[in-house]
Design an enzyme around this catalytic site. Structure first.
Site, PDB file in Angstrom:
ATOM      1  N   SER A 114     -36.476 -41.182 -17.392  1.00 42.88           N
ATOM      2  CA  SER A 114     -36.818 -39.906 -16.756  1.00 42.88           C
ATOM      3  C   SER A 114     -36.920 -38.830 -17.829  1.00 42.88           C
ATOM      4  O   SER A 114     -36.657 -39.075 -19.000  1.00 42.88           O
ATOM      5  CB  SER A 114     -35.741 -39.527 -15.741  1.00 42.88           C
ATOM      6  OG  SER A 114     -34.569 -39.128 -16.436  1.00 42.88           O
ATOM      7  N   LYS A 115     -37.276 -37.654 -17.370  1.00 44.28           N
ATOM      8  CA  LYS A 115     -37.443 -36.506 -18.271  1.00 44.28           C
ATOM      9  C   LYS A 115     -36.235 -36.292 -19.182  1.00 44.28           C
ATOM     10  O   LYS A 115     -36.366 -35.799 -20.292  1.00 44.28           O
ATOM     11  CB  LYS A 115     -37.641 -35.234 -17.434  1.00 44.28           C
ATOM     12  CG  LYS A 115     -39.014 -35.142 -16.819  1.00 44.28           C
ATOM     13  CD  LYS A 115     -39.823 -34.032 -17.502  1.00 44.28           C
ATOM     14  CE  LYS A 115     -41.256 -33.991 -17.059  1.00 44.28           C
ATOM     15  NZ  LYS A 115     -42.108 -34.955 -17.763  1.00 44.28           N
ATOM     16  N   ARG A 116     -35.064 -36.641 -18.652  1.00 41.38           N
ATOM     17  CA  ARG A 116     -33.843 -36.456 -19.449  1.00 41.38           C
ATOM     18  C   ARG A 116     -33.920 -37.201 -20.779  1.00 41.38           C
ATOM     19  O   ARG A 116     -33.334 -36.799 -21.772  1.00 41.38           O
ATOM     20  CB  ARG A 116     -32.635 -37.024 -18.687  1.00 41.38           C
ATOM     21  CG  ARG A 116     -31.972 -36.059 -17.768  1.00 41.38           C
ATOM     22  CD  ARG A 116     -30.743 -36.675 -17.140  1.00 41.38           C
ATOM     23  NE  ARG A 116     -31.019 -37.982 -16.542  1.00 41.38           N
ATOM     24  CZ  ARG A 116     -30.459 -39.114 -16.947  1.00 41.38           C
ATOM     25  NH1 ARG A 116     -29.601 -39.116 -17.943  1.00 41.38           N
ATOM     26  NH2 ARG A 116     -30.755 -40.259 -16.348  1.00 41.38           N
TER      27      ARG A 116
END
Ligand code: GLU
Length: 502
Positions: A260-262
């Protein structure tokens, strides 16, 4: 026809335009494309935009652009056409309606008038009595068709449900990646194929399309494995052959959680904008869950397109490894010829950054080739070249890095170094005399001649010319700057070559 003859391979990538093209989707697209190419098959791009609240035309365009950048050319699809179009689900609503009507007419589908409240209450009751069958209770399955007709004409809202044969039994999905996966009959209810608002559900529209488009292999993310038994029910109702399924694993971030973006960039566009080469990126993504053999890491597109096979796809989740991506990128950059580097990396990046105009570069080709020869070994991401080449475009006033000035120019020896360098370089002629070798030869004896430490001498000249102590090799840099600018920059730097008073 020989009954053992295999049907020509037809595969599709069917993204929903609810966002940008994610790396997971890109990998699914790559596997479909490579599988089609390796089997002389057909690769179809279909836009699954039946969710009108989340699909946008803008996202569709972004996905098409990303597919083109990835170099995944499709044989049928939007922008291209084909014999099985249209290739956008919203343009196929009539087709779904007709298919549903046919099932209804054949008694394989039926209208259901249950309200959401009734469905919720039924579900709760099934839970409370620990009924092994927790799905839709088939309430409307046996409503008399005449009564159903009356209720519909009276305007009662209804959905259309598929009639799963009561004796259907467990459903076995023969998956090319996961092997045989069994889904129990008790988990198969008469699910909705058309909503009360007149739109088809994913499980229905997808199967109608896959069946009509003659899809032979459905290669997609394994988040869809649980949808597959329902889809098989639709194939059976339609009387269409069930394709081979291949569900590919999830992509995880380095911490083992879903990417994910994380973790960093997740969309194809972000990687493009960061300066990854499409070939390197496709190579990297292809390896996320597939292997040519045990250890080959560099797999050019044409090898992928001839050697890809589903039996080398792993069912275990793949971990996105940013370091490996960069390593592969470096291999691709270093493998480029200087000429390709000029035209595919250097010029596009410099034009994009506004340093170069899109003018005919031919007259400066040797200049660019020299620049390529010193920047290429220092490049990972294509846009790295912009910061490294910027000093060449600043005229007499190079931008000085303060720290570099402090460490290399604001020294008591620096004025001597710059003056010596100026004198030696001014003695060289312009034009053909102004070449890397001659420049290096002119500078080389100076530290000894003036009793200066080599590192200090070159540090001072380098910062005067390039503005920064970290820069490409000096001789080539000065050749690229040209004689006039080289001398002018030494003059300009001289006032900086003083020790600040304390
Ligand atoms: N449109 C679906 C998605 O984007 C893919 C459906 C499929 O491949 O069957 O997840």
């Amino acid at each position: 026809m020989d009954s053992t003859a295999k049907k020509p391979v037809r595969v599709r990538f069917a993204p929903s335009p609810t966002g940008k093209l994610h790396v997971g989707g890109a990998r699914t697209a790559i596997y479909n494309w490579a599988f089609a190419r390796a089997n002389n098959g057909t690769f179809i791009l279909r836009i699954d935009d039946t969710d009108p609240t989340r699909s946008t035309e803008e996202n569709t365009q972004i996905i098409l652009r990303a597919m083109k950048w990835l170099g995944l050319d499709w044989d049928e699809g939007p922008d291209k056409g084909g014999d099985f179009g249209p290739y956008k689900q919203t343009d196929r609503l009539d087709i779904y309606k007709q298919a549903a009507q046919k099932l209804w007419d054949e008694g394989k589908a039926y209208p259901c008038f249950c309200t959401p409240e009734k469905l919720a209450a039924d579900k709760k009751a099934a839970q409370e009595r620990h009924d092994p069958f927790q799905g839709y209770q088939r309430t409307c399955r046996d409503i008399d068709p005449e009564e159903a007709k009356r209720r519909i004409e009276a305007g009662e809202p209804y959905t259309l449900r598929i009639k799963v044969p009561l004796d259907r039994g467990d459903v076995m999905v023969h998956d090319a990646v996961h092997g045989d996966v069994k889904f129990e009959a008790k988990d198969l209810d008469d699910f909705i194929i058309f909503r009360s608002d007149g739109t088809p559900t994913y499980n229905f529209a997808t199967v109608v399309d896959d069946a009509m488009m003659g899809i032979t292999h459905v290669i997609r993310g394994d988040d869809h494995l649980s949808n597959t038994p329902r889809q098989i029910m639709v194939y059976e109702a339609l009387g269409a052959p069930v394709p081979t399924f291949a569900h590919i694993s999830m992509i995880l971030g380095p911490d083992g959680k879903k990417l994910s973006k994380r973790h960093g960039a997740t969309s194809v566009e972000e990687y493009r904008d960061q300066g990854y080469l499409s070939d390197a990126f496709v190579n990297y993504l292809a390896l996320l869950g597939w292997a040519l053999d045990g250890d080959t890491t560099i797999i050019p597109r044409d090898v992928l397109a001839s050697k890809f096979s589903l039996d080398h796809v792993s069912k275990n989740p793949a971990t996105f490894d940013f370091k490996k991506l960069d390593w592969i990128q470096q291999q691709y950059v270093q493998a480029m010829s200087d000429e390709d580097f000029v035209f595919e990396v250097l010029l596009p990046e410099l034009v994009e950054a506004g340093l170069e105009k899109e003018a005919e570069p031919e007259h400066k080709k040797d200049w660019y080739l020299l620049l390529a020869s010193i920047l290429k070994p220092r490049t990972t991401l294509t846009r790295d070249v912009v910061d490294k080449a910027r000093f060449l475009y600043e005229g007499e006033d190079v931008t000085f890095d303060e720290k570099s000035v402090k460490k290399n120019l604001a020294k008591d020896y620096a004025a001597g170094a710059l003056t010596a360098a100026r004198e030696a370089l001014a003695a060289l002629g312009d034009g053909d005399a102004w070449k890397t070798d001659a420049i290096n030869a002119a500078l080389d004896p100076l530290p000894d001649a003036y009793g200066l430490n080599k590192r200090k001498f070159y540090g001072a000249v380098r910062v005067a010319e390039c503005g920064n102590q970290v820069s490409p090799p000096l001789g080539e840099s000065l050749e690229l700057l040209g004689r006039n600018l080289t001398l002018a920059r030494l003059d300009k730097a001289l006032p900086l070559a003083v020790v600040p008073e304390v």
